[in-house]
Design a protein around this motif. Sequence first.
Motif, short mmCIF file in Angstrom:
data_model
loop_
_atom_site.label_atom_id
_atom_site.label_comp_id
_atom_site.label_asym_id
_atom_site.label_seq_id
_atom_site.Cartn_x
_atom_site.Cartn_y
_atom_site.Cartn_z
N VAL A 29 41.08 36.00 38.03
CA VAL A 29 42.17 36.93 37.76
C VAL A 29 41.61 38.35 37.88
O VAL A 29 40.55 38.65 37.34
CB VAL A 29 42.76 36.71 36.34
CG1 VAL A 29 43.89 37.69 36.07
CG2 VAL A 29 43.25 35.27 36.20
N THR B 54 45.69 37.04 41.13
CA THR B 54 44.59 36.07 41.08
C THR B 54 44.12 35.79 42.50
O THR B 54 44.93 35.60 43.40
CB THR B 54 45.03 34.75 40.41
OG1 THR B 54 45.50 35.03 39.09
CG2 THR B 54 43.89 33.76 40.33
N GLY C 159 40.08 30.11 40.32
CA GLY C 159 40.92 31.31 40.30
C GLY C 159 40.22 32.40 39.50
O GLY C 159 39.77 32.17 38.39
N SER D 73 39.58 35.31 32.41
CA SER D 73 39.79 35.80 33.77
C SER D 73 39.39 34.77 34.81
O SER D 73 39.46 35.03 36.00
CB SER D 73 39.04 37.11 33.98
OG SER D 73 37.69 36.99 33.65
#
Length: 183
Positions: free
Chosen positions: A129, A66, A127, A175
């Motif tokens: 991913v 991440t 974040g 994600s």
Amino acid sequence: MKRFTHNARRITAVAAVVGAVILAPAAAGASAGSPARPSALAAAPLCQTPGLVIWLDTTGNGAAGTIFYKLHFTNLSGHACTLNGFPFLFAVNLAGRQVGPRAVFRRPPTPHRVRLANGKTATAVLGIVETGVFPRSVCRPVTAAGLRVFPPNQTRSKLVPFPFSTCSRPRGPASLNVGAVTR
């Protein structure tokens, strides 16, 4: 007639005393609660989307698949305002339409009210991913054109241009994740 007038005066006087006794506590309570409390006067309104500049610091820090970025909310409304909670956001394509699921909320930090003076900035950690950690068939990776960001407790959004790889399946893996707004 004199006796009747005397009784009428006595009844009027008693009624006045009883009325004063009944109304005195109510008047005292009303006058005690009438002035606005200082904390109520100091509370700033919620930050409205049009008064905010939303931008992404593209210097990311990676950890365990991440990459974390700082999503900033700068108050340019001309007055102090507050943010409280998580921004609602998702990836978008070039047409501005949602790609994949929205960002999930990440804790810590626990949300709390952030007061922003005019010209000041609050931050939420975003974040992203790396799509390579998901099976391609589950994720269907694509390149997003940016983010549609709704500040906490707002129904209007702003677009933040930033190309990145994201999962495109609406019910696929998330994600994106985002923390609460902090100073």
